[in-house]
Scaffold this active site. Structure first.
Site, short mmCIF file in Angstrom:
data_model
loop_
_atom_site.label_atom_id
_atom_site.label_comp_id
_atom_site.label_asym_id
_atom_site.label_seq_id
_atom_site.Cartn_x
_atom_site.Cartn_y
_atom_site.Cartn_z
N TYR A 78 30.57 -39.07 -34.55
CA TYR A 78 29.87 -40.34 -34.80
C TYR A 78 30.93 -41.42 -34.95
CZ TYR A 78 27.15 -43.97 -37.12
OH TYR A 78 26.56 -45.16 -37.43
N GLU A 98 27.45 -48.86 -32.10
CA GLU A 98 27.36 -47.47 -32.57
C GLU A 98 27.36 -46.50 -31.40
OE1 GLU A 98 24.53 -45.71 -35.91
OE2 GLU A 98 23.58 -45.60 -33.95
#
Ligand code: ADP
Ligand code: MG
Length: 387
Positions: free
Chosen positions: A109, A197
């Site tokens: 992530y 993101e």
């Protein structure tokens, strides 16, 4: 402002963040032609909606044959996708993204966002990326680490090393992470992002870092200088009323209560909502007509608020400074000519031309009530909303 994954990936490519080759498919497109150019025996079809959580909601489908691919595409296109981020209604899928299905060794992530408290861009990373990142954040927050980038010093090699260590990367992967982060940081600043993101940032079979998903949010206040990005707005993906208000140049936010609030100025909006809550009510929305409003726009604003079926009473609270109360009154009367008002409206006009405004509204409609103070107006709206 939000954009689609395929649009974010195009921006990634432009800045040098590695992504997979992909094709956007819209209704009527020849899917088979696309699979030829994506040399693979398996593909992934991804619904393009402004929401995450697609993988767990059928919005990311793997196909191992051309036939399977065609049916996955036609199953998604034109449907509405409901994910944990969309609400019950879901969002319309008007395009899907086609990629080769790749072997994933690891899912990481990585995100960049504006940390307002620190006044800096924060890089957030986790070795436990993928579809369960929300759970990781809740149950094992220590698996998520952050590095803040000083605006003058920029991204430091030591910070990249710290991140790489936390992500358990090998040496050649560290070099790739350095390149990805430099590109992302440049993208973040030059596109006026509030969030970028990548979840997951994968490590593939050949040890390459690839952005498999892409999310970019742009600061609305910077859209005037991001014309290319502003053009990517997809009105079908937002709340319809909020989009309509945006077209009209009005600030409108939907909430969960029953009292519609029409005010002028963000400060007065906050005060009005505080008072409604203090008196035991819940605002259904607030619409800030601002200062440079026209009579026509007041009418549109009024119609927008009353047409929401959740709204059981409307509170109009105007403190006329630049905006004139008589113009607000005329706008309301205009709106009442073209709609049949089904909910009570409590109007509080104070300031510039308040007396004229009040007079205009007197005895004009059984559903229109005028108040003298905000407390009185709020109490009345709450009482009438219950009846
Ligand atoms: P969302 O975050 O909306 O669920 P993602 O794009 O992150 O959607 O996809 C969900 C999951 O699907 C990923 O975590 C990954 O495991 C898998 N996936 C997505 N694209 C591919 C692809 N091209 N090849 C293989 N797996 C993929
Ligand atoms: Mg994702």
């Amino acid at each position: 402002m939000n954009i689609h994954e395929y649009q974010a990936k195009a921006i990634f490519s432009r800045f040098g963040v590695p992504v997979l080759d992909s094709h956007l498919v819209r209704p009527g497109d020849d899917v088979e032609q696309f699979c030829e150019s994506l040399e693979s025996h398996a593909w992934v079809v991804k619904a393009q909606v402004h929401a995450g959580g697609r993988g767990k909601a059928g919005g990311v489908a793997r196909a191992d044959s051309r036939q399977g691919l065609v049916s996955a595409v036609s199953g998604m296109l034109g449907a509405r996708l409901v994910t944990r981020q969309t609400g019950e209604e879901g969002l319309p899928v008007q395009a899907v993204l086609l990629e080769a299905a790749v072997q994933i060794r690891r899912e990481l992530y990585l995100a960049l966002l504006v940390d307002r408290e620190a006044g800096q861009v924060a890089i957030i990373a986790s070795a436990a990326g993928g579809m369960d990142i929300e759970q990781v954040a809740q149950q094992a927050p220590d698996k998520i680490i952050a590095q803040h980038v000083h605006p003058a010093a920029g991204l430091q090699p030591s910070q990249v090393r710290t991140l790489a260590y936390a992500l358990d990367l090998q040496k050649n992967q560290l070099r790739q992470l350095q390149a990805v982060l430099s590109a992302l940081f440049e993208l973040f600043v030059s596109c006026d992002c509030s969030l970028v993101e990548i979840n997951p940032l994968i490590i593939d079979e050949d040890d390459r870092l690839v952005a498999m998903d892409a999310k970019i949010n742009i600061d609305d206040n910077a859209l005037y200088r991001q014309a290319d990005i502003a053009n990517l707005r997809d009105a079908t993906q937002g709340n319809r009323d909020e989009e309509r208000a945006c077209e009209l140049g009005l600030n409108y936010v939907q909430l969960d209560g029953r009292i519609g609030c029409i005010v002028n100025g963000a400060g007065l909006a906050m005060a009005t909502m505080d008072l409604v809550k203090h008196q035991g009510g819940e605002p259904a929305n607030f619409l800030d007509v601002g200062g440079a409003i026209t009579q026509e726009k007041v009418a549109e604003a009024f119609k927008l608020v009353v047409h929401d079926s959740r709204v059981k009473a409307v509170l109009v609270n105007i403190f006329g400074g630049i905006v004139r109360c008589d113009l607000i009154a005329r706008g309301i009367l205009d709106a009442l000519q073209s709609i049949s008002l089904k909910v009570p409206v409590i109007v509080l006009l104070q300031g510039t031309r308040a007396a004229e405004g009040r007079k205009l509204l007197e005895n004009r409609h059984a559903g229109l009530h005028q108040a003298n103070t905000l407390t009185e107006a709020a109490q009345r709206a709450i009482r009438l909303a219950r009846t």
